[in-house]
Motif scaffolding. Structure first.
Motif, PDB file in Angstrom:
ATOM      1  N   GLU A 193       0.845  -1.184   0.000  1.00 18.58           N
ATOM      2  CA  GLU A 193       0.000   0.000   0.000  1.00 18.58           C
ATOM      3  C   GLU A 193       0.888   1.244   0.000  1.00 18.58           C
ATOM      4  OE1 GLU A 193      -3.731   1.800   2.536  1.00 18.58           O
ATOM      5  OE2 GLU A 193      -3.182  -0.309   2.754  1.00 18.58           O
ATOM      6  N   LYS A 194       0.568   2.180  -0.887  1.00 17.57           N
ATOM      7  CA  LYS A 194       1.300   3.439  -0.963  1.00 17.57           C
ATOM      8  C   LYS A 194       0.496   4.475  -0.179  1.00 17.57           C
ATOM      9  CE  LYS A 194       2.951   1.915  -5.420  1.00 17.57           C
ATOM     10  NZ  LYS A 194       2.469   0.549  -5.251  1.00 17.57           N
ATOM     11  N   LEU A 195       0.981   4.832   0.994  1.00 18.22           N
ATOM     12  CA  LEU A 195       0.215   5.674   1.904  1.00 18.22           C
ATOM     13  C   LEU A 195       0.313   7.166   1.600  1.00 18.22           C
ATOM     14  CD1 LEU A 195       1.109   3.826   5.213  1.00 18.22           C
ATOM     15  CD2 LEU A 195      -0.960   3.594   3.843  1.00 18.22           C
ATOM     16  N   GLY A 196       1.348   7.603   0.914  1.00 18.56           N
ATOM     17  CA  GLY A 196       1.495   9.024   0.608  1.00 18.56           C
ATOM     18  C   GLY A 196       1.809   9.833   1.849  1.00 18.56           C
ATOM     19  N   ASP A 197       1.107  10.920   2.055  1.00 25.12           N
ATOM     20  CA  ASP A 197       1.335  11.839   3.171  1.00 25.12           C
ATOM     21  C   ASP A 197       0.807  11.221   4.467  1.00 25.12           C
ATOM     22  OD1 ASP A 197       1.472  13.939   4.995  1.00 25.12           O
ATOM     23  OD2 ASP A 197       0.603  15.405   3.619  1.00 25.12           O
ATOM     24  N   ILE A 198       1.698  10.929   5.381  1.00 24.36           N
ATOM     25  CA  ILE A 198       1.329  10.254   6.631  1.00 24.36           C
ATOM     26  C   ILE A 198       0.351  11.075   7.466  1.00 24.36           C
ATOM     27  CG2 ILE A 198       3.250  11.124   8.032  1.00 24.36           C
ATOM     28  CD1 ILE A 198       1.927   7.539   8.046  1.00 24.36           C
TER      29      ILE A 198
END
Length: 64
Positions: free
Chosen positions: A51-56
């Motif tokens: 999964e690519k979560l991006g901005d935490i």
């Protein structure tokens, strides 16, 4: 078989991931906002199953 699963937070280009994988971990997701770092990270590691979560700061749910 992997000993543990982890999420690579503030992933950069994946230096810490290498250490965790060498210790027997399996990366299930990563979080990074820098476009160039993401490009390098995804070319260095097989991330299609992750999964690519991006901005935490915008994440509400995390994989198990």
């Amino acid at each position: 078989m992997n000993k543990f699963k982890f999420i690579d937070l503030f992933a950069g280009i994946g230096g810490f991931r290498v250490a965790l994988e060498n210790a027997g971990g399996e990366c299930v997701a990563f979080s990074e906002i820098d476009k160039q770092a993401i490009e390098t990270y995804t070319s260095n590691f097989h991330t299609s199953d992750e999964e690519k979560l991006g901005d935490i700061t915008k994440c509400k749910n995390f994989p198990e």
